[in-house]
Structures are given as C-alpha cells and as structure tokens.
Design an enzyme around this catalytic site. Structure first.
Site, PDB file in Angstrom:
ATOM      1  N   TRP A 320       0.707  -1.301   0.005  1.00 32.08           N
ATOM      2  CA  TRP A 320       0.064   0.056  -0.014  1.00 32.08           C
ATOM      3  C   TRP A 320       0.800   1.179  -0.003  1.00 32.08           C
ATOM      4  O   TRP A 320       0.571   2.336  -0.584  1.00 32.08           O
ATOM      5  CB  TRP A 320      -0.902   0.031   1.176  1.00 32.08           C
ATOM      6  N   HIS A 321       1.959   1.137   0.862  1.00 26.39           N
ATOM      7  CA  HIS A 321       2.733   2.443   0.684  1.00 26.39           C
ATOM      8  C   HIS A 321       3.548   2.546  -0.731  1.00 26.39           C
ATOM      9  O   HIS A 321       3.941   3.701  -1.033  1.00 26.39           O
ATOM     10  CB  HIS A 321       3.877   2.308   1.823  1.00 26.39           C
ATOM     11  N   GLY A 322       3.738   1.500  -1.381  1.00 23.36           N
ATOM     12  CA  GLY A 322       4.229   1.568  -2.556  1.00 23.36           C
ATOM     13  C   GLY A 322       4.961   0.292  -3.252  1.00 23.36           C
ATOM     14  O   GLY A 322       5.178  -0.718  -2.318  1.00 23.36           O
TER      15      GLY A 322
END
Length: 388
Positions: A320-322
C-alpha cells in the site's frame, strides 16, 4: 494547495469555518453548510491540478455507484462472487494508481487521498455484506462521508457508522464549546509537532548529518533515530490538524496516534501507531482471512493461521505504501516481528521467563523503540541508497 501545508491554507479554513463556529456556539445545526465547505475546500486543494480533480470526480462517481448498487443487491441476495467482485472493483482504482507509476506509465488515475477514500468505499461494501449497513444511504450523506475534506490527505480513516452517529447528533451550544476547544487545542498541537519539532529535526539535524556524523556508520545510526522521530512528529502533526478541523466541523474523527514510542512490544506499537490504518487492516484483512480459513477448515493450526494472517496483512500494508523494495521489506520485517512476538508470547505463557514488573516494562519499551526505529530506517529507503 496541499492541505495543512501552508499558513495560507489555515487562513482560508478560518474564513470558511467562521459560520460553522457561529452556528455551533448558538446550538444550531451546521452540517449542510459544512457540506458546501467541503466542496469549496476540495476545489481549492485540487485547483492546481485539473487531471487530479477530474480523477477525483470520476473515482467518487465510481465508488458511489458501486456502493449504492451493492446495497440494493444485498437486500435481495448474498452471493460470494458478487461481493468479491464489488470489493475488487472498489479497490481497482487504487491498485492501478500504484501500478502505473511503477510501470513508467503516466498516472491519470491517482489523486491526493485516493488511498483513504478507497478504504472508506471498500469498508462500506464489506459492512453491507456483514449486515451492519442494511438500508440505502442518503446520497448527500454518502458523498459527505467519502469527501470529508479534513481527512482526505492524511487520514485518519473513519468508519461510516461512527461518522453518521456524529452527523445525526444534536449538539448544544455548550457541547460545541468543548468540541471547539478540543479542536483548536489539537490544531495547535499539530503546529507544535509538525512546524516546530518535526521541522527542527529535519532542518537542523537530518539536513546537516554530513557535518555531524564522523563516520559512515554514525551517519546511518543518527539518521535512523532522527528520521523515526521526524516521521512521527510530521505525520502526527498532520493527523492533529485533520482531527482538530473535524472537531470544529462537529465530527469527532478517531485518533491516529497514542504515544507509539512508549509501546511495550510490536503488537502494542500497532495499537498505537497510525491506529485507523492498522485497525482497518486488522478488521478487514487479518480477521476476515482468519475467519475464512477457519470456516473452510483449510488450516487447523491456530498459530500457523495467525502467522499467515500477519504475513498477508503486513505485505499488503507494505505494498500500500508503494511497490519499491523498501516498502516490501518493511512489510516483511514487521510480519516477522509479529510472528516472533507471537512465538515469544506462547513460550512465556508456559515458562514465565519474562516477569511483569516495572523494570521489565521499561526494558521492553527500550527494546521495542530500537526495533521500531530500524523498521523506519528500512522504510526510509536509506538502506538501499548507495554512497550515503
């Protein structure tokens, strides 16, 4: 204009929310006006990017149609296939917004706050499936919940039923005074955290590490602790702004941080850090995975099932962060920490090796602090930068 990113933004907010404060102190309802304020504020926030503004509009229509359609469907039937399809379609824009930049494709889908808005929409579909939401939601209320501007960029992630309870609550002038006081207090805390402490750590320490550290090792060590503190004060400051403005608008958005660096273990940390996100993943990913596996009886060993749930949860949180390597490894790191602590808890329950007293409490906090800071060091990406 970046939310809470400049004093000009706060000045505009003060002007926009002045009628809200006046109405609130008189004990009058102000949510209709606040809906207009949200639209105006979003217009200001996205004024500099027509592409993002269009993406936000299309995304909102997409989510509203999905939610409305699924609520209508759920009254008549409850097929797993339709539910899974609705969830996938809800998170599809977020998935594409993460994948396109990674594939070096121009991201015309993403916009500021797409993650938090997706969590809200997906949550509504899941809670409708669970029977917690049984009737059609007023369109204006649904749009207000999804597009509630104070929390659009930095959270916290609210739940519709909690949000709606605040919306429908009749507030007297005296009660609003307390809300206003708490809201202003949180906003000033945000200034302290972000623009004084966080700024000082970043500007006076991290930016000058090359002059402060005397060796490669010292540089990385100092950076690890300084970045961890900076990340907290910067993010907690943003959250304090969002919650404070929410309070002024009569919505008590949930807290996002609760003294995370005083955590006694890694489980305690995730009950204190970015709480709305960790609770969202806990409720809608971990718990549902464990329930589903238990129901299917595919994995009967509870410890193995719990550990697999942690791996799934933190891998998804990392992604989700990357999709960069540091975020993936950050997710793996925390999954392994949770698994290790899970094993330690079971061992200590039988052997009573780690007693519960003031000394062990302090030692546990110190150990957990260092473990957390190393995780943030991984998250920062410095570990993977050559020549630092």
């Amino acid at each position: 204009m970046t939310p809470y990113g400049s004093f000009s933004f706060f000045l505009i907010l003060a002007v926009l929310l002045a009628p809200t404060v006046i109405l609130g102190l008189q004990g009058k309802r102000f949510h209709t006006y606040n809906m207009v304020v949200s639209i105006v504020a979003l217009g200001i926030i996205f004024a500099s990017s027509l592409t993002q503004a269009i993406a936000l509009i299309i995304f909102t229509i997409w989510q509203v149609v999905l939610i409305k359609a699924y609520i209508t469907y759920r009254k008549k039937s409850n097929a797993n296939t339709i539910f899974y399809l609705a969830v996938i379609l809800s998170i599809l824009p977020l998935i594409l917004s993460k994948l396109l930049p990674f594939l070096s494709v121009v991201n015309v889908i993403g916009f500021l706050g797409i993650s938090y808005l997706t969590f809200k929409g997906t949550q509504l579909i899941i809670e409708t499936r669970d029977g917690l939401i049984k009737k059609n939601l007023p369109l204006s209320r649904l749009l207000y919940f999804i597009l509630f501007f104070p929390t659009i960029s930095s959270g916290p992630i609210d739940r519709y039923r909690r949000f709606n309870k605040d919306f429908e609550l009749e507030i007297s002038g005296e009660q609003y005074k307390l809300l206003l006081y708490d809201g202003i207090n949180k906003i000033f805390r945000g200034f302290l955290y972000k623009y004084i402490i966080g700024y000082s750590i970043n500007h006076y320490f991290i930016a000058n590490l090359r002059f402060i550290a005397h060796s490669h090792f010292e540089h990385h060590l100092y950076y690890m602790y300084a970045y961890s503190l900076y990340l907290f004060f910067d993010f907690a400051g943003y959250s304090a702004f969002a919650i404070g403005v929410s309070y002024i608008m009569g919505i008590k958005s949930p807290e996002n941080f609760n003294k995370p660096f005083l955590s006694r273990n890694i489980k305690d940390f995730w009950n204190r850090w970015h709480m709305s996100l960790s609770f969202w993943f806990r409720d809608y990913v971990y718990m549902r995975f464990v329930f589903w596996m238990t129901k299917k009886k595919w994995i009967k060993n509870r410890n193995l099932l719990s550990n697999l749930g942690y791996i799934l949860l933190f891998l998804l949180m990392g992604v989700w962060h990357g999709l960069e390597i540091q975020y993936i490894i950050y997710g793996v790191y925390h999954a392994l920490l949770m698994i290790a602590y899970n094993s330690f808890e079971r061992f200590n329950k039988k052997r009573k090796w780690w007693p519960q007293n003031k000394l062990t409490h302090v030692v546990a906090i110190i150990i957990t602090f260092h473990v957390i800071c190393f995780g943030f060091y991984i998250f920062s990406g410095q570990l993977f930068h050559k020549g630092v």
